[in-house]
Design a protein around this motif. Structure first.
Motif, PDB file in Angstrom:
ATOM      1  N   LEU A 264       0.813  -1.221   0.000  1.00 34.74           N
ATOM      2  CA  LEU A 264       0.000   0.000   0.000  1.00 34.74           C
ATOM      3  C   LEU A 264       0.844   1.267   0.000  1.00 34.74           C
ATOM      4  O   LEU A 264       0.367   2.333  -0.421  1.00 34.74           O
ATOM      5  CB  LEU A 264      -0.930   0.000   1.221  1.00 34.74           C
ATOM      6  N   ASP A 265       2.069   1.178   0.463  1.00 36.11           N
ATOM      7  CA  ASP A 265       2.924   2.365   0.550  1.00 36.11           C
ATOM      8  C   ASP A 265       3.747   2.604  -0.713  1.00 36.11           C
ATOM      9  O   ASP A 265       4.342   3.676  -0.867  1.00 36.11           O
ATOM     10  CB  ASP A 265       3.870   2.244   1.749  1.00 36.11           C
TER      11      ASP A 265
ATOM     12  N   ARG B  99      -5.067   8.227   2.045  1.00 30.91           N
ATOM     13  CA  ARG B  99      -4.434   6.992   2.501  1.00 30.91           C
ATOM     14  C   ARG B  99      -5.264   6.315   3.584  1.00 30.91           C
ATOM     15  O   ARG B  99      -5.299   5.085   3.675  1.00 30.91           O
ATOM     16  CB  ARG B  99      -3.027   7.298   3.022  1.00 30.91           C
TER      17      ARG B  99
ATOM     18  N   LEU C 125      -6.183   2.304   3.552  1.00 33.01           N
ATOM     19  CA  LEU C 125      -5.894   1.357   4.625  1.00 33.01           C
ATOM     20  C   LEU C 125      -7.179   0.689   5.135  1.00 33.01           C
ATOM     21  O   LEU C 125      -7.204  -0.520   5.388  1.00 33.01           O
ATOM     22  CB  LEU C 125      -5.190   2.073   5.771  1.00 33.01           C
TER      23      LEU C 125
ATOM     24  N   SER D 275      -8.456  -1.833   2.501  1.00 26.62           N
ATOM     25  CA  SER D 275      -7.610  -3.022   2.483  1.00 26.62           C
ATOM     26  C   SER D 275      -7.945  -3.940   3.659  1.00 26.62           C
ATOM     27  O   SER D 275      -8.083  -5.157   3.502  1.00 26.62           O
ATOM     28  CB  SER D 275      -6.138  -2.609   2.534  1.00 26.62           C
ATOM     29  N   GLU D 276      -8.087  -3.365   4.841  1.00 25.27           N
ATOM     30  CA  GLU D 276      -8.434  -4.151   6.026  1.00 25.27           C
ATOM     31  C   GLU D 276      -9.823  -4.765   5.881  1.00 25.27           C
ATOM     32  O   GLU D 276     -10.051  -5.930   6.229  1.00 25.27           O
ATOM     33  CB  GLU D 276      -8.382  -3.264   7.268  1.00 25.27           C
TER      34      GLU D 276
END
Length: 236
Positions: free
Chosen positions: A136-137, A191, A195, A198-199
């Motif tokens: 993700l980064d 962002r 996150l 994604s979780e």
């Protein structure tokens, strides 16, 4: 099996083909060059009747979209495809559906075999290398808007699959489990949203694995033809 990089096909034909897939269409609308990055990491797979595409126990980062034909998902309790195992049908995949998402999201071995249906004469599958999305980064190849589009699509697809199970088994203990994973309501296009999505996708994927384990001994969870309509409503 014939595998060919998507970038080797004429661009106008590829554009027409991918315009039917939400992920590619949405990323192209956001950024043409990001769309080109996806094309360079995609491939077209053609399968003969009964030919195997994915094998239980494999680990990779590929996500797939069925373009034409029909695929069958079989549970293989013996560790290899046998006549008995071939009868243990978990799901039918039809055009417009994506699959391979659980292994990709959870970085776990594939739990089932996927084969072209024996009565499907022309089966075509689009594969996308999702190592692009796993970190993700890392925004060196794909930027934040493209990764947000990807994880939004994953969340919507997983929720649809879980709703199919819920509609078939409304009294099951897992029926409402995915509804306890709340939709993201915070700031958009940042962002923090990435996150959270994604979780959320990984949480939904674990619940879907539980469903599959519960009914992996032969229960049929049939793909619904209105998946695209569902995704249209969720993504609008």
């Amino acid at each position: 099996m014939e595998i060919k990089p998507l970038i080797d096909y004429p661009r106008d034909a590829v554009d027409r083909l991918l315009n039917t897939i939400h992920l590619f269409r949405d990323i192209r609308a956001s950024s043409e060059w990001q769309y080109t990055v996806l094309l360079k990491r995609s491939r077209l797979v053609s399968l003969q009747p009964g030919e195997q595409l994915l094998r239980a126990g494999e680990v990779d980062q590929w996500l797939y979209f069925l373009l034409r034909g029909e695929l069958q998902v079989h549970v293989d309790t013996a560790g290899e495809m046998t006549e008995m195992a071939a009868e243990r049908l978990l799901a039918v995949i039809r055009p417009g559906e994506l699959f391979g998402d659980l292994s990709m999201l959870l970085s776990e071995p594939r739990s089932a075999n996927v084969l072209a249906s024996r009565h499907s004469r022309d089966t075509q599958v689009l594969g996308l290398d999702c190592t692009l999305f796993s970190d993700l980064d890392d925004l060196s190849l794909l930027q934040l808007p493209a990764k947000l589009i990807f994880y939004r699509n994953m969340v919507h697809s997983l929720r649809w699959k879980l709703e199919v199970y819920r509609s078939k088994y409304p009294g099951h203990q897992l029926a409402d489990s995915h509804r306890k994973i709340k939709l993201y309501t915070g700031p958009k296009r940042c962002r923090e949203e990435l996150l959270a999505l994604s979780e959320q996708a990984r949480g939904l994927a674990r619940i879907l694995l539980d469903w599959n384990a519960e009914f992996g001994s032969g229960e049929l969870v049939d793909g619904e033809s209105d998946m695209q309509d569902f995704l249209e409503s969720m993504l609008s």
